[in-house]
Design an enzyme around this catalytic site. Structure first.
Site, PDB file in Angstrom:
ATOM      1  N   GLN A   9       0.827  -1.205   0.000  1.00  0.00           N
ATOM      2  CA  GLN A   9       0.000   0.000   0.000  1.00  0.00           C
ATOM      3  C   GLN A   9       0.863   1.258   0.000  1.00  0.00           C
ATOM      4  O   GLN A   9       1.922   1.297   0.627  1.00  0.00           O
ATOM      5  CB  GLN A   9      -0.929   0.000   1.219  1.00  0.00           C
ATOM      6  N   LEU A  95       0.249  -6.364   1.593  1.00  0.00           N
ATOM      7  CA  LEU A  95      -0.715  -6.901   0.626  1.00  0.00           C
ATOM      8  C   LEU A  95      -0.003  -7.518  -0.578  1.00  0.00           C
ATOM      9  O   LEU A  95      -0.556  -8.402  -1.253  1.00  0.00           O
ATOM     10  CB  LEU A  95      -1.690  -5.810   0.164  1.00  0.00           C
ATOM     11  N   GLN A 252      -0.036 -12.297   9.501  1.00  0.00           N
ATOM     12  CA  GLN A 252       0.500 -11.101   8.858  1.00  0.00           C
ATOM     13  C   GLN A 252      -0.332  -9.855   9.164  1.00  0.00           C
ATOM     14  O   GLN A 252       0.188  -8.746   9.201  1.00  0.00           O
ATOM     15  CB  GLN A 252       0.581 -11.364   7.348  1.00  0.00           C
TER      16      GLN A 252
END
Length: 311
Positions: A9, A95, A252
């Site tokens: 991100q 991500l 995570q």
């Protein structure tokens, strides 16, 4: 040896994917498949914005993934490059780990998009807006960052979220604790603390509700076999067992992104070349972490053509 790596991100920007879409049917197919999977015109938000819509976590996460996979598909279909043949490992930042798993064949593109949409929504919903925050510490190594986090916590959550490279560490937790950390940076011989423009405190224990949501989602859509191992964020070590990957993806959400350690571990495993697909964020971090490695960041058609010749 070579590793393909995928950004996280913050690498999103309005206009992403427009050039690829115009130039390549392979890219258009990726964006269409993601739109269909999500039941929304995410590709339009990526292309035209507005910026605040793209920055929303639930949009940014699948958008960044879709863009990176589009770059990969163009490289594979038009450059004649096979990830299975040209890479020894994959890895991704936060991500980006989902993107890496998609690239390695463990999760389908449609499922990856849906999982990341849910992950974004669950992370946003986990903490009321304004309660949490994150800050980047510039000129801080892990030891200084940890000491600062411990001092600033004062009974609240303040923890290392991302260990990005030898001079950049990110803290996450309660907003008041993060603000205390920023105020204390000079006491810990850290150059600067910068509040990050994020909507939730990622990768800290406050994200436990989102971890629970991902445990349920991944139970219904578990990863399959990989064509190459992935270096997991939370262990900084290679994993190829789908059940272990599933467990680590849940960890995570609240765990530290051990990116610096992952780069060092990949280099120790023999990786001499890193190829970043879909962004130009990880390349500089890798360059600051590992010496004597080749780093290529690939975003545009020109980048892809140059990469295809080099591979």
């Amino acid at each position: 040896m070579r590793a393909f790596v995928f950004p996280g991100q913050g690498s999103q920007k309005v206009g992403m994917g427009v050039e690829l879409s115009a130039a390549s049917a392979a890219a258009r197919e990726v964006f269409q498949e993601v739109d269909d999977a999500l039941g929304q015109k995410l590709s339009a938000i990526m292309a035209e914005g507005p910026d605040d819509a793209l920055t929303l976590t639930e949009n940014a996460q699948p958008a960044i993934m879709a863009h990176a996979i589009a770059v990969l598909r163009v490289l594979e279909q038009e450059g004649g490059i096979s990830l299975a043949e040209k890479s020894d490992f994959v890895a991704g930042h936060s991500l980006g780990e989902y993107t890496a798993l998609c690239a390695a064949g463990a999760i389908s593109l449609a499922d990856t998009a849906r999982l990341l949409k849910l992950r974004g929504q669950a992370m946003q919903a986990a903490v009321p807006v304004g309660l949490g925050a994150m800050c980047a510490l510039l000129g801080a190594d892990l030891a200084k960052a940890q000491a600062l986090a411990d001092a600033a916590a004062e009974g609240e959550i303040c923890t290392v979220a991302n260990d990005n490279d030898p001079g950049q560490v990110v803290l996450s937790g309660h907003r008041a604790a993060i603000e205390r950390a920023i105020a204390l940076v000079k006491d810990f011989e850290i150059k600067r603390g910068v509040l990050l423009p994020v909507s939730a405190p990622f990768h800290c224990p406050l994200m436990q509700p989102a971890a629970d949501a991902m445990a349920e989602a991944l139970g219904k859509t578990p990863p399959g076999a990989l064509i190459v191992p992935v270096f997991a964020n939370v262990t900084a070590s290679p994993v190829s067992d789908p059940a272990e990957i599933q467990r680590l993806l849940v960890e995570q959400v609240t765990g530290r992104v051990r990116w610096r350690e992952s780069v060092i571990a990949m280099q120790a495993a023999g990786v001499e070349s890193f190829v970043e697909l879909g962004g130009k964020v990880l390349g500089p971090m890798i360059g600051r972490t590992a010496s004597e490695v080749n780093v290529i960041s690939t975003v545009t058609m020109a980048d892809i053509e140059a990469l295809a010749k080099e591979l």
